[in-house]
Design a protein around this motif. Structure first.
Motif, PDB file in Angstrom:
ATOM      1  N   LEU A 174      -1.864  10.978  -3.758  1.00 30.98           N
ATOM      2  CA  LEU A 174      -1.400   9.777  -3.070  1.00 30.98           C
ATOM      3  C   LEU A 174       0.100   9.591  -3.204  1.00 30.98           C
ATOM      4  N   HIS A 187       1.753   4.211  -4.669  1.00 33.44           N
ATOM      5  CA  HIS A 187       0.404   4.727  -4.896  1.00 33.44           C
ATOM      6  C   HIS A 187      -0.472   3.820  -5.725  1.00 33.44           C
ATOM      7  N   TYR A 241       0.819  -1.204   0.000  1.00 34.65           N
ATOM      8  CA  TYR A 241       0.000   0.000   0.000  1.00 34.65           C
ATOM      9  C   TYR A 241       0.852   1.253   0.000  1.00 34.65           C
ATOM     10  N   ARG A 277      -5.082   6.292   2.291  1.00 41.22           N
ATOM     11  CA  ARG A 277      -5.867   5.904   1.120  1.00 41.22           C
ATOM     12  C   ARG A 277      -7.357   6.081   1.364  1.00 41.22           C
ATOM     13  N   LYS A 285      -0.101   0.531  -5.590  1.00 41.44           N
ATOM     14  CA  LYS A 285       0.145  -0.734  -4.909  1.00 41.44           C
ATOM     15  C   LYS A 285       1.232  -1.558  -5.603  1.00 41.44           C
TER      16      LYS A 285
END
Length: 310
Positions: free
Chosen positions: A122, A74, A71, A151, A76
């Motif tokens: 993010l 950004h 995570y 998130r 994943k």
DNA sequence: AAGACGAAAGTGGTTGA
DNA sequence: TCAACAACTTTCGTCTT
């Protein structure tokens, strides 16, 4: 072994045409005769790394298996990236006239990867998170949790109108508490270039907005860290935890700052175990004042019938 | 001399009208 | 928006080891 002999040993003869122009194509796992095109072995195993890594950074750069899903990146860590080799999927070289096209494809791929405002947001936040947790040397689980909280916050539009950095810091603080590796607001503030107050405010907004169920931090969670910072033995640690257990059983901990309680019981334990630290030493580590330690520990001693000889 | 003590005033943040 | 409030801090003079 000199270069000459090594070269000879590597030669493979093509069973079809008898030539030795064999091309090992590791990226496709094939042995191909460049003269007749025969695929000699399509199950070519790339035996072990052909590279050597001397440190962690190099290994990360060279390792071919990717990172596990995370995570803290950004997307994943799962998005596609167009490679930089000028080869097509058949291993053939891409003609010069198409290079420009490839370049444009790569460019757009990159742009799509960080496309929306939220993605960009993010990306920034997660790099901040990473930096801060590195500075605090927080375990991976906390980083992942912090990233997940951020998130969620982003998805619920809780970041808009707030500073990314502040929200990230607040997420980290929340994650620390959730994972029972509490850091004080000060400690987070220290590495985040913002103030305790602001992080606290954002943290509360986060908790409200996401409906996080946060328990007040337990004094116990601070003890091992404080002990090691003070160079206290495991005995003291055990003793402190005993005191804390007893104290919470007698409802002496509620409504009091957990830091003050932790510091006070640590002080008591250090005296009882003959590894005494001054109130000031403990106060500095715990981020409270001597006066607070004093008030708390007097209270504990009085209500728990502990005899203390200084 | 260092550490512990405690009174009193000050601080920043929450709560509730 | 404001005052009341609780917990904690700051400050400082005094006592103890």
């Amino acid at each position: 072994m000199n270069k000459e002999t090594q070269k000879v040993e590597d030669i493979i003869i093509c069973p079809e045409c008898g030539n030795n122009h064999i091309n090992k194509d590791y990226s496709r796992g094939e042995l191909v005769c460049t003269d007749c095109g025969l695929v000699i072995d399509d199950d070519l195993i790339d035996q072990g790394p052909e590279w050597r890594a001397f440190d962690k950074e190099q290994r990360q750069k060279r390792e071919r298996t990717g990172s596990p899903m995370t995570y803290t990146i950004h997307d994943k860590g799962l998005s596609t990236v167009i490679g930089w080799g000028n080869k097509d999927s058949y291993g053939g070289y891409i003609p010069t006239r198409n290079r420009a096209q490839m370049y444009r494809l790569r460019k757009w791929q990159r742009r799509i990867r960080i496309s929306s405002g939220m993605e960009r947001n993010l990306a920034i936040a997660l790099s901040d998170l990473n930096r801060m947790s590195s500075n605090l040397s927080l375990p991976r689980i906390v980083r992942e949790t912090a990233a997940m909280i951020y998130r969620k916050a982003a998805l619920r539009n809780l970041v808009r109108g707030r500073s990314i950095l502040e929200t990230a810091a607040a997420s980290l603080y929340a994650a620390c508490r959730q994972c029972h590796v509490p850091r004080t607001l000060e400690e987070i503030a220290e590495v985040s270039q913002t103030s305790r107050t602001v992080i606290g405010r954002n943290y509360r907004a986060l908790v409200r907005g996401l409906g996080l169920k946060m328990m007040p931090p337990a004094p116990q969670d601070f003890i091992s860290r404080f002990c090691s910072k003070l160079g206290l033995s495991g005995d003291v640690q055990t003793k402190t935890l005993e005191i804390l257990k007893e104290a919470s059983g007698r409802e002496l901990t509620s409504g009091r700052g957990p830091l003050g309680i932790a510091a006070a019981s640590l002080y008591i334990a250090s005296v009882l175990c003959g590894e005494r630290r001054t109130q000031r030493e403990i106060a500095d580590i715990a981020g409270v004042t001597e006066v607070t330690i004093r008030n708390r520990y007097k209270e504990l001693v009085r209500k728990m019938d502990i005899e203390i000889v200084l």
